[in-house]
Design a protein around this motif. Structure first.
Motif, mmCIF file in Angstrom:
data_model
loop_
_atom_site.group_PDB
_atom_site.id
_atom_site.type_symbol
_atom_site.label_atom_id
_atom_site.label_comp_id
_atom_site.label_asym_id
_atom_site.label_seq_id
_atom_site.Cartn_x
_atom_site.Cartn_y
_atom_site.Cartn_z
ATOM 1 N N ALA A 43 8.193 37.781 34.813
ATOM 2 C CA ALA A 43 9.103 38.763 35.412
ATOM 3 C C ALA A 43 9.764 38.195 36.664
ATOM 4 O O ALA A 43 10.967 38.351 36.880
ATOM 5 C CB ALA A 43 8.337 40.042 35.752
ATOM 6 N N ARG A 44 8.975 37.493 37.487
ATOM 7 C CA ARG A 44 9.535 36.887 38.702
ATOM 8 C C ARG A 44 10.526 35.782 38.336
ATOM 9 O O ARG A 44 11.576 35.652 38.968
ATOM 10 C CB ARG A 44 8.396 36.345 39.567
ATOM 11 N N ARG A 45 10.227 35.001 37.316
ATOM 12 C CA ARG A 45 11.114 33.899 36.928
ATOM 13 C C ARG A 45 12.473 34.434 36.461
ATOM 14 O O ARG A 45 13.522 33.879 36.807
ATOM 15 C CB ARG A 45 10.454 33.062 35.832
ATOM 16 N N VAL A 46 12.460 35.506 35.681
ATOM 17 C CA VAL A 46 13.714 36.102 35.221
ATOM 18 C C VAL A 46 14.544 36.557 36.412
ATOM 19 O O VAL A 46 15.765 36.333 36.478
ATOM 20 C CB VAL A 46 13.437 37.291 34.276
ATOM 21 N N GLN A 47 13.901 37.189 37.372
ATOM 22 C CA GLN A 47 14.625 37.681 38.545
ATOM 23 C C GLN A 47 15.188 36.527 39.368
ATOM 24 O O GLN A 47 16.340 36.574 39.811
ATOM 25 C CB GLN A 47 13.688 38.531 39.407
ATOM 26 N N VAL A 48 14.393 35.467 39.561
ATOM 27 C CA VAL A 48 14.863 34.312 40.324
ATOM 28 C C VAL A 48 16.041 33.648 39.620
ATOM 29 O O VAL A 48 17.037 33.268 40.259
ATOM 30 C CB VAL A 48 13.715 33.300 40.545
ATOM 31 N N VAL A 91 19.218 35.732 40.209
ATOM 32 C CA VAL A 91 19.751 35.589 41.566
ATOM 33 C C VAL A 91 20.329 34.188 41.777
ATOM 34 O O VAL A 91 21.359 34.017 42.426
ATOM 35 C CB VAL A 91 18.668 35.906 42.612
ATOM 36 N N THR A 92 19.678 33.177 41.199
ATOM 37 C CA THR A 92 20.191 31.804 41.313
ATOM 38 C C THR A 92 21.606 31.709 40.770
ATOM 39 O O THR A 92 22.498 31.123 41.412
ATOM 40 C CB THR A 92 19.277 30.823 40.551
ATOM 41 N N GLU A 93 21.843 32.279 39.612
ATOM 42 C CA GLU A 93 23.174 32.235 39.016
ATOM 43 C C GLU A 93 24.186 32.988 39.878
ATOM 44 O O GLU A 93 25.330 32.547 40.057
ATOM 45 C CB GLU A 93 23.139 32.835 37.611
ATOM 46 N N SER A 94 23.772 34.118 40.437
ATOM 47 C CA SER A 94 24.676 34.871 41.310
ATOM 48 C C SER A 94 25.036 34.065 42.557
ATOM 49 O O SER A 94 26.201 34.049 42.992
ATOM 50 C CB SER A 94 24.023 36.200 41.715
ATOM 51 N N LEU A 95 24.051 33.387 43.136
ATOM 52 C CA LEU A 95 24.316 32.580 44.330
ATOM 53 C C LEU A 95 25.267 31.424 44.023
ATOM 54 O O LEU A 95 26.140 31.089 44.838
ATOM 55 C CB LEU A 95 23.008 32.046 44.911
ATOM 56 N N ASP A 115 20.420 25.537 48.698
ATOM 57 C CA ASP A 115 19.815 25.250 47.399
ATOM 58 C C ASP A 115 19.567 26.597 46.740
ATOM 59 O O ASP A 115 18.691 27.366 47.158
ATOM 60 C CB ASP A 115 18.498 24.489 47.552
ATOM 61 N N CYS A 116 20.332 26.891 45.702
ATOM 62 C CA CYS A 116 20.372 28.254 45.165
ATOM 63 C C CYS A 116 19.041 28.719 44.587
ATOM 64 O O CYS A 116 18.641 29.871 44.784
ATOM 65 C CB CYS A 116 21.484 28.365 44.132
ATOM 66 N N ARG A 117 18.355 27.830 43.878
ATOM 67 C CA ARG A 117 17.099 28.256 43.271
ATOM 68 C C ARG A 117 16.037 28.548 44.333
ATOM 69 O O ARG A 117 15.308 29.544 44.249
ATOM 70 C CB ARG A 117 16.588 27.208 42.287
ATOM 71 N N THR A 118 15.935 27.692 45.337
ATOM 72 C CA THR A 118 14.963 27.910 46.402
ATOM 73 C C THR A 118 15.288 29.178 47.177
ATOM 74 O O THR A 118 14.401 29.996 47.482
ATOM 75 C CB THR A 118 14.934 26.709 47.364
ATOM 76 N N ALA A 119 16.570 29.345 47.476
ATOM 77 C CA ALA A 119 16.989 30.545 48.199
ATOM 78 C C ALA A 119 16.715 31.795 47.372
ATOM 79 O O ALA A 119 16.259 32.819 47.903
ATOM 80 C CB ALA A 119 18.469 30.453 48.549
ATOM 81 N N ALA A 120 16.994 31.722 46.077
ATOM 82 C CA ALA A 120 16.754 32.875 45.208
ATOM 83 C C ALA A 120 15.283 33.261 45.197
ATOM 84 O O ALA A 120 14.929 34.445 45.282
ATOM 85 C CB ALA A 120 17.232 32.563 43.790
ATOM 86 N N ALA A 121 14.398 32.272 45.084
ATOM 87 C CA ALA A 121 12.962 32.556 45.075
ATOM 88 C C ALA A 121 12.527 33.205 46.382
ATOM 89 O O ALA A 121 11.710 34.142 46.397
ATOM 90 C CB ALA A 121 12.182 31.274 44.831
ATOM 91 N N ALA A 122 13.077 32.714 47.506
ATOM 92 C CA ALA A 122 12.723 33.278 48.806
ATOM 93 C C ALA A 122 13.226 34.719 48.944
ATOM 94 O O ALA A 122 12.514 35.598 49.440
ATOM 95 C CB ALA A 122 13.289 32.410 49.922
ATOM 96 N N LEU A 123 14.446 34.975 48.484
ATOM 97 C CA LEU A 123 15.027 36.309 48.602
ATOM 98 C C LEU A 123 14.319 37.307 47.687
ATOM 99 O O LEU A 123 14.050 38.452 48.081
ATOM 100 C CB LEU A 123 16.519 36.255 48.283
ATOM 101 N N VAL A 124 14.009 36.882 46.477
ATOM 102 C CA VAL A 124 13.266 37.738 45.551
ATOM 103 C C VAL A 124 11.884 38.043 46.122
ATOM 104 O O VAL A 124 11.398 39.181 46.055
ATOM 105 C CB VAL A 124 13.152 37.057 44.166
ATOM 106 N N GLY A 143 10.409 41.742 46.905
ATOM 107 C CA GLY A 143 9.216 42.126 46.163
ATOM 108 C C GLY A 143 8.010 42.340 47.061
ATOM 109 O O GLY A 143 7.274 43.329 46.903
ATOM 110 N N ASN A 144 7.789 41.442 48.011
ATOM 111 C CA ASN A 144 6.639 41.584 48.896
ATOM 112 C C ASN A 144 6.813 42.743 49.865
ATOM 113 O O ASN A 144 5.837 43.408 50.230
ATOM 114 C CB ASN A 144 6.398 40.281 49.658
ATOM 115 N N PHE A 145 8.050 42.989 50.283
ATOM 116 C CA PHE A 145 8.291 44.154 51.132
ATOM 117 C C PHE A 145 7.986 45.435 50.364
ATOM 118 O O PHE A 145 7.383 46.377 50.906
ATOM 119 C CB PHE A 145 9.730 44.157 51.633
ATOM 120 N N ALA A 146 8.409 45.473 49.091
ATOM 121 C CA ALA A 146 8.137 46.641 48.257
ATOM 122 C C ALA A 146 6.630 46.865 48.104
ATOM 123 O O ALA A 146 6.148 48.007 48.146
ATOM 124 C CB ALA A 146 8.791 46.481 46.886
ATOM 125 N N TYR A 147 5.889 45.777 47.948
ATOM 126 C CA TYR A 147 4.428 45.892 47.822
ATOM 127 C C TYR A 147 3.830 46.439 49.119
ATOM 128 O O TYR A 147 3.004 47.350 49.104
ATOM 129 C CB TYR A 147 3.836 44.517 47.503
#
Length: 228
Positions: free
Chosen positions: A152-157, A160-164, A178-187, A191-195
């Motif tokens: 689920a996290r990979r799909v979201q990252v 976001v990577t493609e959007s960036l 670096d879009c993939r790294t940034a996407a993982a950090a933003l996701v 997600g962690n804030f929601a938790y």
């Protein structure tokens, strides 16, 4: 925790296993209704008692069915928990796969799209907060639950990577990002804030928290009108 509770009767491995293979996904309309009834009952029991204290006996009591009916559809408490988490992940997938930036996006619409995307994710998370907390706990010990969580996290990252990358081409994100790294950090931030917010129950002002998440997201990528 992965082992079946000693308080729950063991399912048979003969006829019961064959019936599960046939009906576990609800082969008929009646089967689908029964499976949905069991899942709803399991959700209420897990949310009330947590994973460790929940028992198959409590689930069948809440559903108003027999132990035999339970084992027609699910092999164990662990299996029905995995099925619940799969349902939650499917619901999250629906709200996270829509791109924040489409090929015909205009500048002024991106912030609104992002806010809507974050809010949809937060709404699903809030509705499933108790299960999401149990999911975090079980993911540390159950490979199957961990697999669902990672996927689920990979799909979201990836989304976001493609959007960036599109935003970079449009001049709306930092070129050195670096879009993939940034996407993982933003996701991870959302997600962690929601938790922390919904699952652990730390109070925040609803509107302020949601606006802040979007502003931080845009500011981190160098979006030209993040302040606006």
């Amino acid at each position: 925790m992965a082992a079946q509770s000693s308080q729950d009767p063991s399912p048979d491995t003969g006829t019961g296993a064959k019936r599960r293979a046939q009906y576990s996904q609800g082969a008929s309309e009646k089967g689908k209704r029964t499976r949905a009834l069991l899942l709803a009952a399991a959700r209420s029991v897990f949310e009330r008692d947590g994973y460790v204290e929940a028992r198959v006996a409590d689930i069948v009591s809440a559903a108003g069915v027999s132990h035999g009916t339970f084992y027609t559809y699910f092999e164990s408490k662990l299996e029905i928990f995995r099925a619940l988490i799969a349902e939650v992940n499917a619901e999250l997938m629906e709200v996270i796969t829509a791109p924040v930036v489409s090929d015909d996006s205009v500048h002024h619409g991106i912030a609104e799209r992002l806010r809507a995307s974050n809010e949809a994710y937060l709404d699903v998370y809030r509705k499933n907060a108790a299960l999401m907390m149990l999911n975090e706990q079980q993911a540390s010990i159950d490979p199957e639950v961990r697999k669902y969580r990672i996927e689920a996290r990979r799909v979201q990252v990836n989304r976001v990577t493609e959007s960036l990358r599109k935003m970079q081409r449009m001049g709306l994100a930092r070129r050195d990002l670096d879009c993939r790294t940034a996407a993982a950090a933003l996701v991870g931030m959302v997600g962690n804030f929601a938790y922390y917010w919904y699952a652990l129950g730390e109070p925040f002002d609803e509107e302020l928290a949601r606006t802040t998440l979007t502003d931080l997201w845009l500011g981190a990528i160098g979006y030209p009108q993040a302040d606006a």
